[in-house]
Motif scaffolding. Sequence first.
Motif, PDB file in Angstrom:
ATOM      1  N   UNK A  32       0.678  -1.155  -0.143  1.00  0.00           N
ATOM      2  CA  UNK A  32       0.098  -0.220  -0.235  1.00  0.00           C
ATOM      3  C   UNK A  32       0.961   1.319  -0.115  1.00  0.00           C
ATOM      4  N   UNK A  33      -0.177   2.007  -0.704  1.00  0.00           N
ATOM      5  CA  UNK A  33       0.699   3.304  -0.637  1.00  0.00           C
ATOM      6  C   UNK A  33       0.685   4.789   0.552  1.00  0.00           C
ATOM      7  N   UNK A  34       0.662   5.350   1.643  1.00  0.00           N
ATOM      8  CA  UNK A  34       1.086   6.661   2.428  1.00  0.00           C
ATOM      9  C   UNK A  34       0.999   7.587   1.586  1.00  0.00           C
ATOM     10  N   UNK A  35      -0.784   8.079   0.842  1.00  0.00           N
ATOM     11  CA  UNK A  35      -1.142   9.634   0.330  1.00  0.00           C
ATOM     12  C   UNK A  35      -1.906  10.276   0.807  1.00  0.00           C
ATOM     13  N   UNK A  36      -1.516  12.099   0.131  1.00  0.00           N
ATOM     14  CA  UNK A  36      -2.834  12.610   0.692  1.00  0.00           C
ATOM     15  C   UNK A  36      -3.052  13.027  -0.275  1.00  0.00           C
ATOM     16  N   UNK A  37      -4.624  13.697  -0.071  1.00  0.00           N
ATOM     17  CA  UNK A  37      -6.356  13.083  -0.712  1.00  0.00           C
ATOM     18  C   UNK A  37      -5.625  14.523  -2.109  1.00  0.00           C
ATOM     19  N   UNK A  38      -5.033  15.003  -2.616  1.00  0.00           N
ATOM     20  CA  UNK A  38      -4.422  15.665  -4.105  1.00  0.00           C
ATOM     21  C   UNK A  38      -3.944  14.539  -5.156  1.00  0.00           C
ATOM     22  N   UNK A  51       8.257   5.516 -14.302  1.00  0.00           N
ATOM     23  CA  UNK A  51       9.643   5.767 -15.088  1.00  0.00           C
ATOM     24  C   UNK A  51      10.935   5.436 -14.240  1.00  0.00           C
ATOM     25  N   UNK A  52      11.439   7.039 -13.914  1.00  0.00           N
ATOM     26  CA  UNK A  52      12.844   6.406 -12.421  1.00  0.00           C
ATOM     27  C   UNK A  52      12.975   6.316 -11.540  1.00  0.00           C
ATOM     28  N   UNK A  53      11.921   5.467 -10.659  1.00  0.00           N
ATOM     29  CA  UNK A  53      11.790   5.920  -9.341  1.00  0.00           C
ATOM     30  C   UNK A  53      12.602   4.585  -9.547  1.00  0.00           C
ATOM     31  N   UNK A  54      12.545   4.420  -7.842  1.00  0.00           N
ATOM     32  CA  UNK A  54      13.164   3.365  -6.885  1.00  0.00           C
ATOM     33  C   UNK A  54      12.400   2.914  -5.504  1.00  0.00           C
ATOM     34  N   UNK A  55      13.144   1.804  -4.869  1.00  0.00           N
ATOM     35  CA  UNK A  55      12.286   1.741  -3.248  1.00  0.00           C
ATOM     36  C   UNK A  55      13.868   1.626  -2.541  1.00  0.00           C
ATOM     37  N   UNK A  56      13.294   3.476  -1.888  1.00  0.00           N
ATOM     38  CA  UNK A  56      14.617   2.911  -0.553  1.00  0.00           C
ATOM     39  C   UNK A  56      14.010   2.121   0.700  1.00  0.00           C
ATOM     40  N   UNK A  57      15.082   1.233   0.793  1.00  0.00           N
ATOM     41  CA  UNK A  57      14.846   0.588   2.808  1.00  0.00           C
ATOM     42  C   UNK A  57      15.754   1.485   3.643  1.00  0.00           C
ATOM     43  N   UNK A  66      11.419   8.688  -6.050  1.00  0.00           N
ATOM     44  CA  UNK A  66      10.792   9.793  -7.895  1.00  0.00           C
ATOM     45  C   UNK A  66      10.026   9.444  -8.300  1.00  0.00           C
ATOM     46  N   UNK A  67       8.873   8.203  -7.494  1.00  0.00           N
ATOM     47  CA  UNK A  67       8.022   8.107  -8.769  1.00  0.00           C
ATOM     48  C   UNK A  67       7.474  10.267  -8.958  1.00  0.00           C
ATOM     49  N   UNK A  68       6.429  10.356  -9.856  1.00  0.00           N
ATOM     50  CA  UNK A  68       5.755  11.265 -10.763  1.00  0.00           C
ATOM     51  C   UNK A  68       4.602  11.410 -10.391  1.00  0.00           C
ATOM     52  N   UNK A  69       3.518  12.342  -9.524  1.00  0.00           N
ATOM     53  CA  UNK A  69       2.506  12.680  -9.118  1.00  0.00           C
ATOM     54  C   UNK A  69       1.763  13.730 -10.006  1.00  0.00           C
ATOM     55  N   UNK A  70       1.381  13.955 -11.121  1.00  0.00           N
ATOM     56  CA  UNK A  70       0.987  15.324 -11.469  1.00  0.00           C
ATOM     57  C   UNK A  70      -0.002  15.873 -10.754  1.00  0.00           C
ATOM     58  N   UNK A  71       0.316  17.084 -10.008  1.00  0.00           N
ATOM     59  CA  UNK A  71      -1.554  18.024  -9.918  1.00  0.00           C
ATOM     60  C   UNK A  71      -2.096  17.923 -10.232  1.00  0.00           C
ATOM     61  N   UNK A  72      -3.618  17.980 -10.408  1.00  0.00           N
ATOM     62  CA  UNK A  72      -4.234  18.613 -10.475  1.00  0.00           C
ATOM     63  C   UNK A  72      -4.250  19.962 -10.272  1.00  0.00           C
ATOM     64  N   UNK A  73      -4.783  20.772 -11.437  1.00  0.00           N
ATOM     65  CA  UNK A  73      -5.213  22.805 -10.830  1.00  0.00           C
ATOM     66  C   UNK A  73      -6.042  22.160 -10.222  1.00  0.00           C
ATOM     67  N   UNK A  84       6.966  14.704  -6.572  1.00  0.00           N
ATOM     68  CA  UNK A  84       8.164  13.805  -6.358  1.00  0.00           C
ATOM     69  C   UNK A  84       8.273  13.531  -5.268  1.00  0.00           C
ATOM     70  N   UNK A  85       7.472  13.872  -4.314  1.00  0.00           N
ATOM     71  CA  UNK A  85       7.933  13.556  -2.855  1.00  0.00           C
ATOM     72  C   UNK A  85       7.754  12.498  -2.452  1.00  0.00           C
ATOM     73  N   UNK A  86       8.748  11.480  -1.060  1.00  0.00           N
ATOM     74  CA  UNK A  86       8.437  10.836  -0.729  1.00  0.00           C
ATOM     75  C   UNK A  86       7.275  10.034  -0.459  1.00  0.00           C
TER      76      UNK A  86
END
Length: 159
Positions: A32-38, A51-57, A66-73, A84-86
């Motif tokens: 699962x992923x801890x996400x915010x509402x936006x 594309x250029x994301x990775x997992x840090x343990x 490195x995962x890029x989630x583009x915010x909606x306006x 690109x927040x962690x």
Amino acid sequence: MSKPKTQANSGTIALNKKAKHDYFIEDRFEAGIALTGWEVKSLRAGKAQLVDSYILLKDGEAFLLGAHITPLKTASTHVIADPTRTRKLLLKARELEKLIGGVQQKGFSCVPISLYWKKHLVKCEIALVRGKKDFDKRQTEKEKDWEREKQRVVRENNR
């Protein structure tokens, strides 16, 4: 009357095709992923890239970098959005032990394979992977071409 199938309804949000090209996938895990509402609203619109994301343990926890989630306006007008927040991955302790053991002892890497919907939750498929050499990549391409050629011959013979 059924809804037309959109990307949000189909299940898969984002794929990391580069990972399947660059690595041999040894073991897969669902996190699962801890996400915010936006971020959830952007994922519903299909605005994600792995594309250029990775997992840090680190410290017995897993993080997606490195995962890029583009915010909606419209969804992030009152929030300063960092695309690109962690993001923290939510895994069971036994799964984390397997991941950490594989990375530290066996020399594997840990990369995200896909983001998808599971009911109303966003899940990330992560994998322990081993890097491919150039000749391995060429061999994989040859096998894919051969499979395509076999399918083409079968289709022509069935006509």
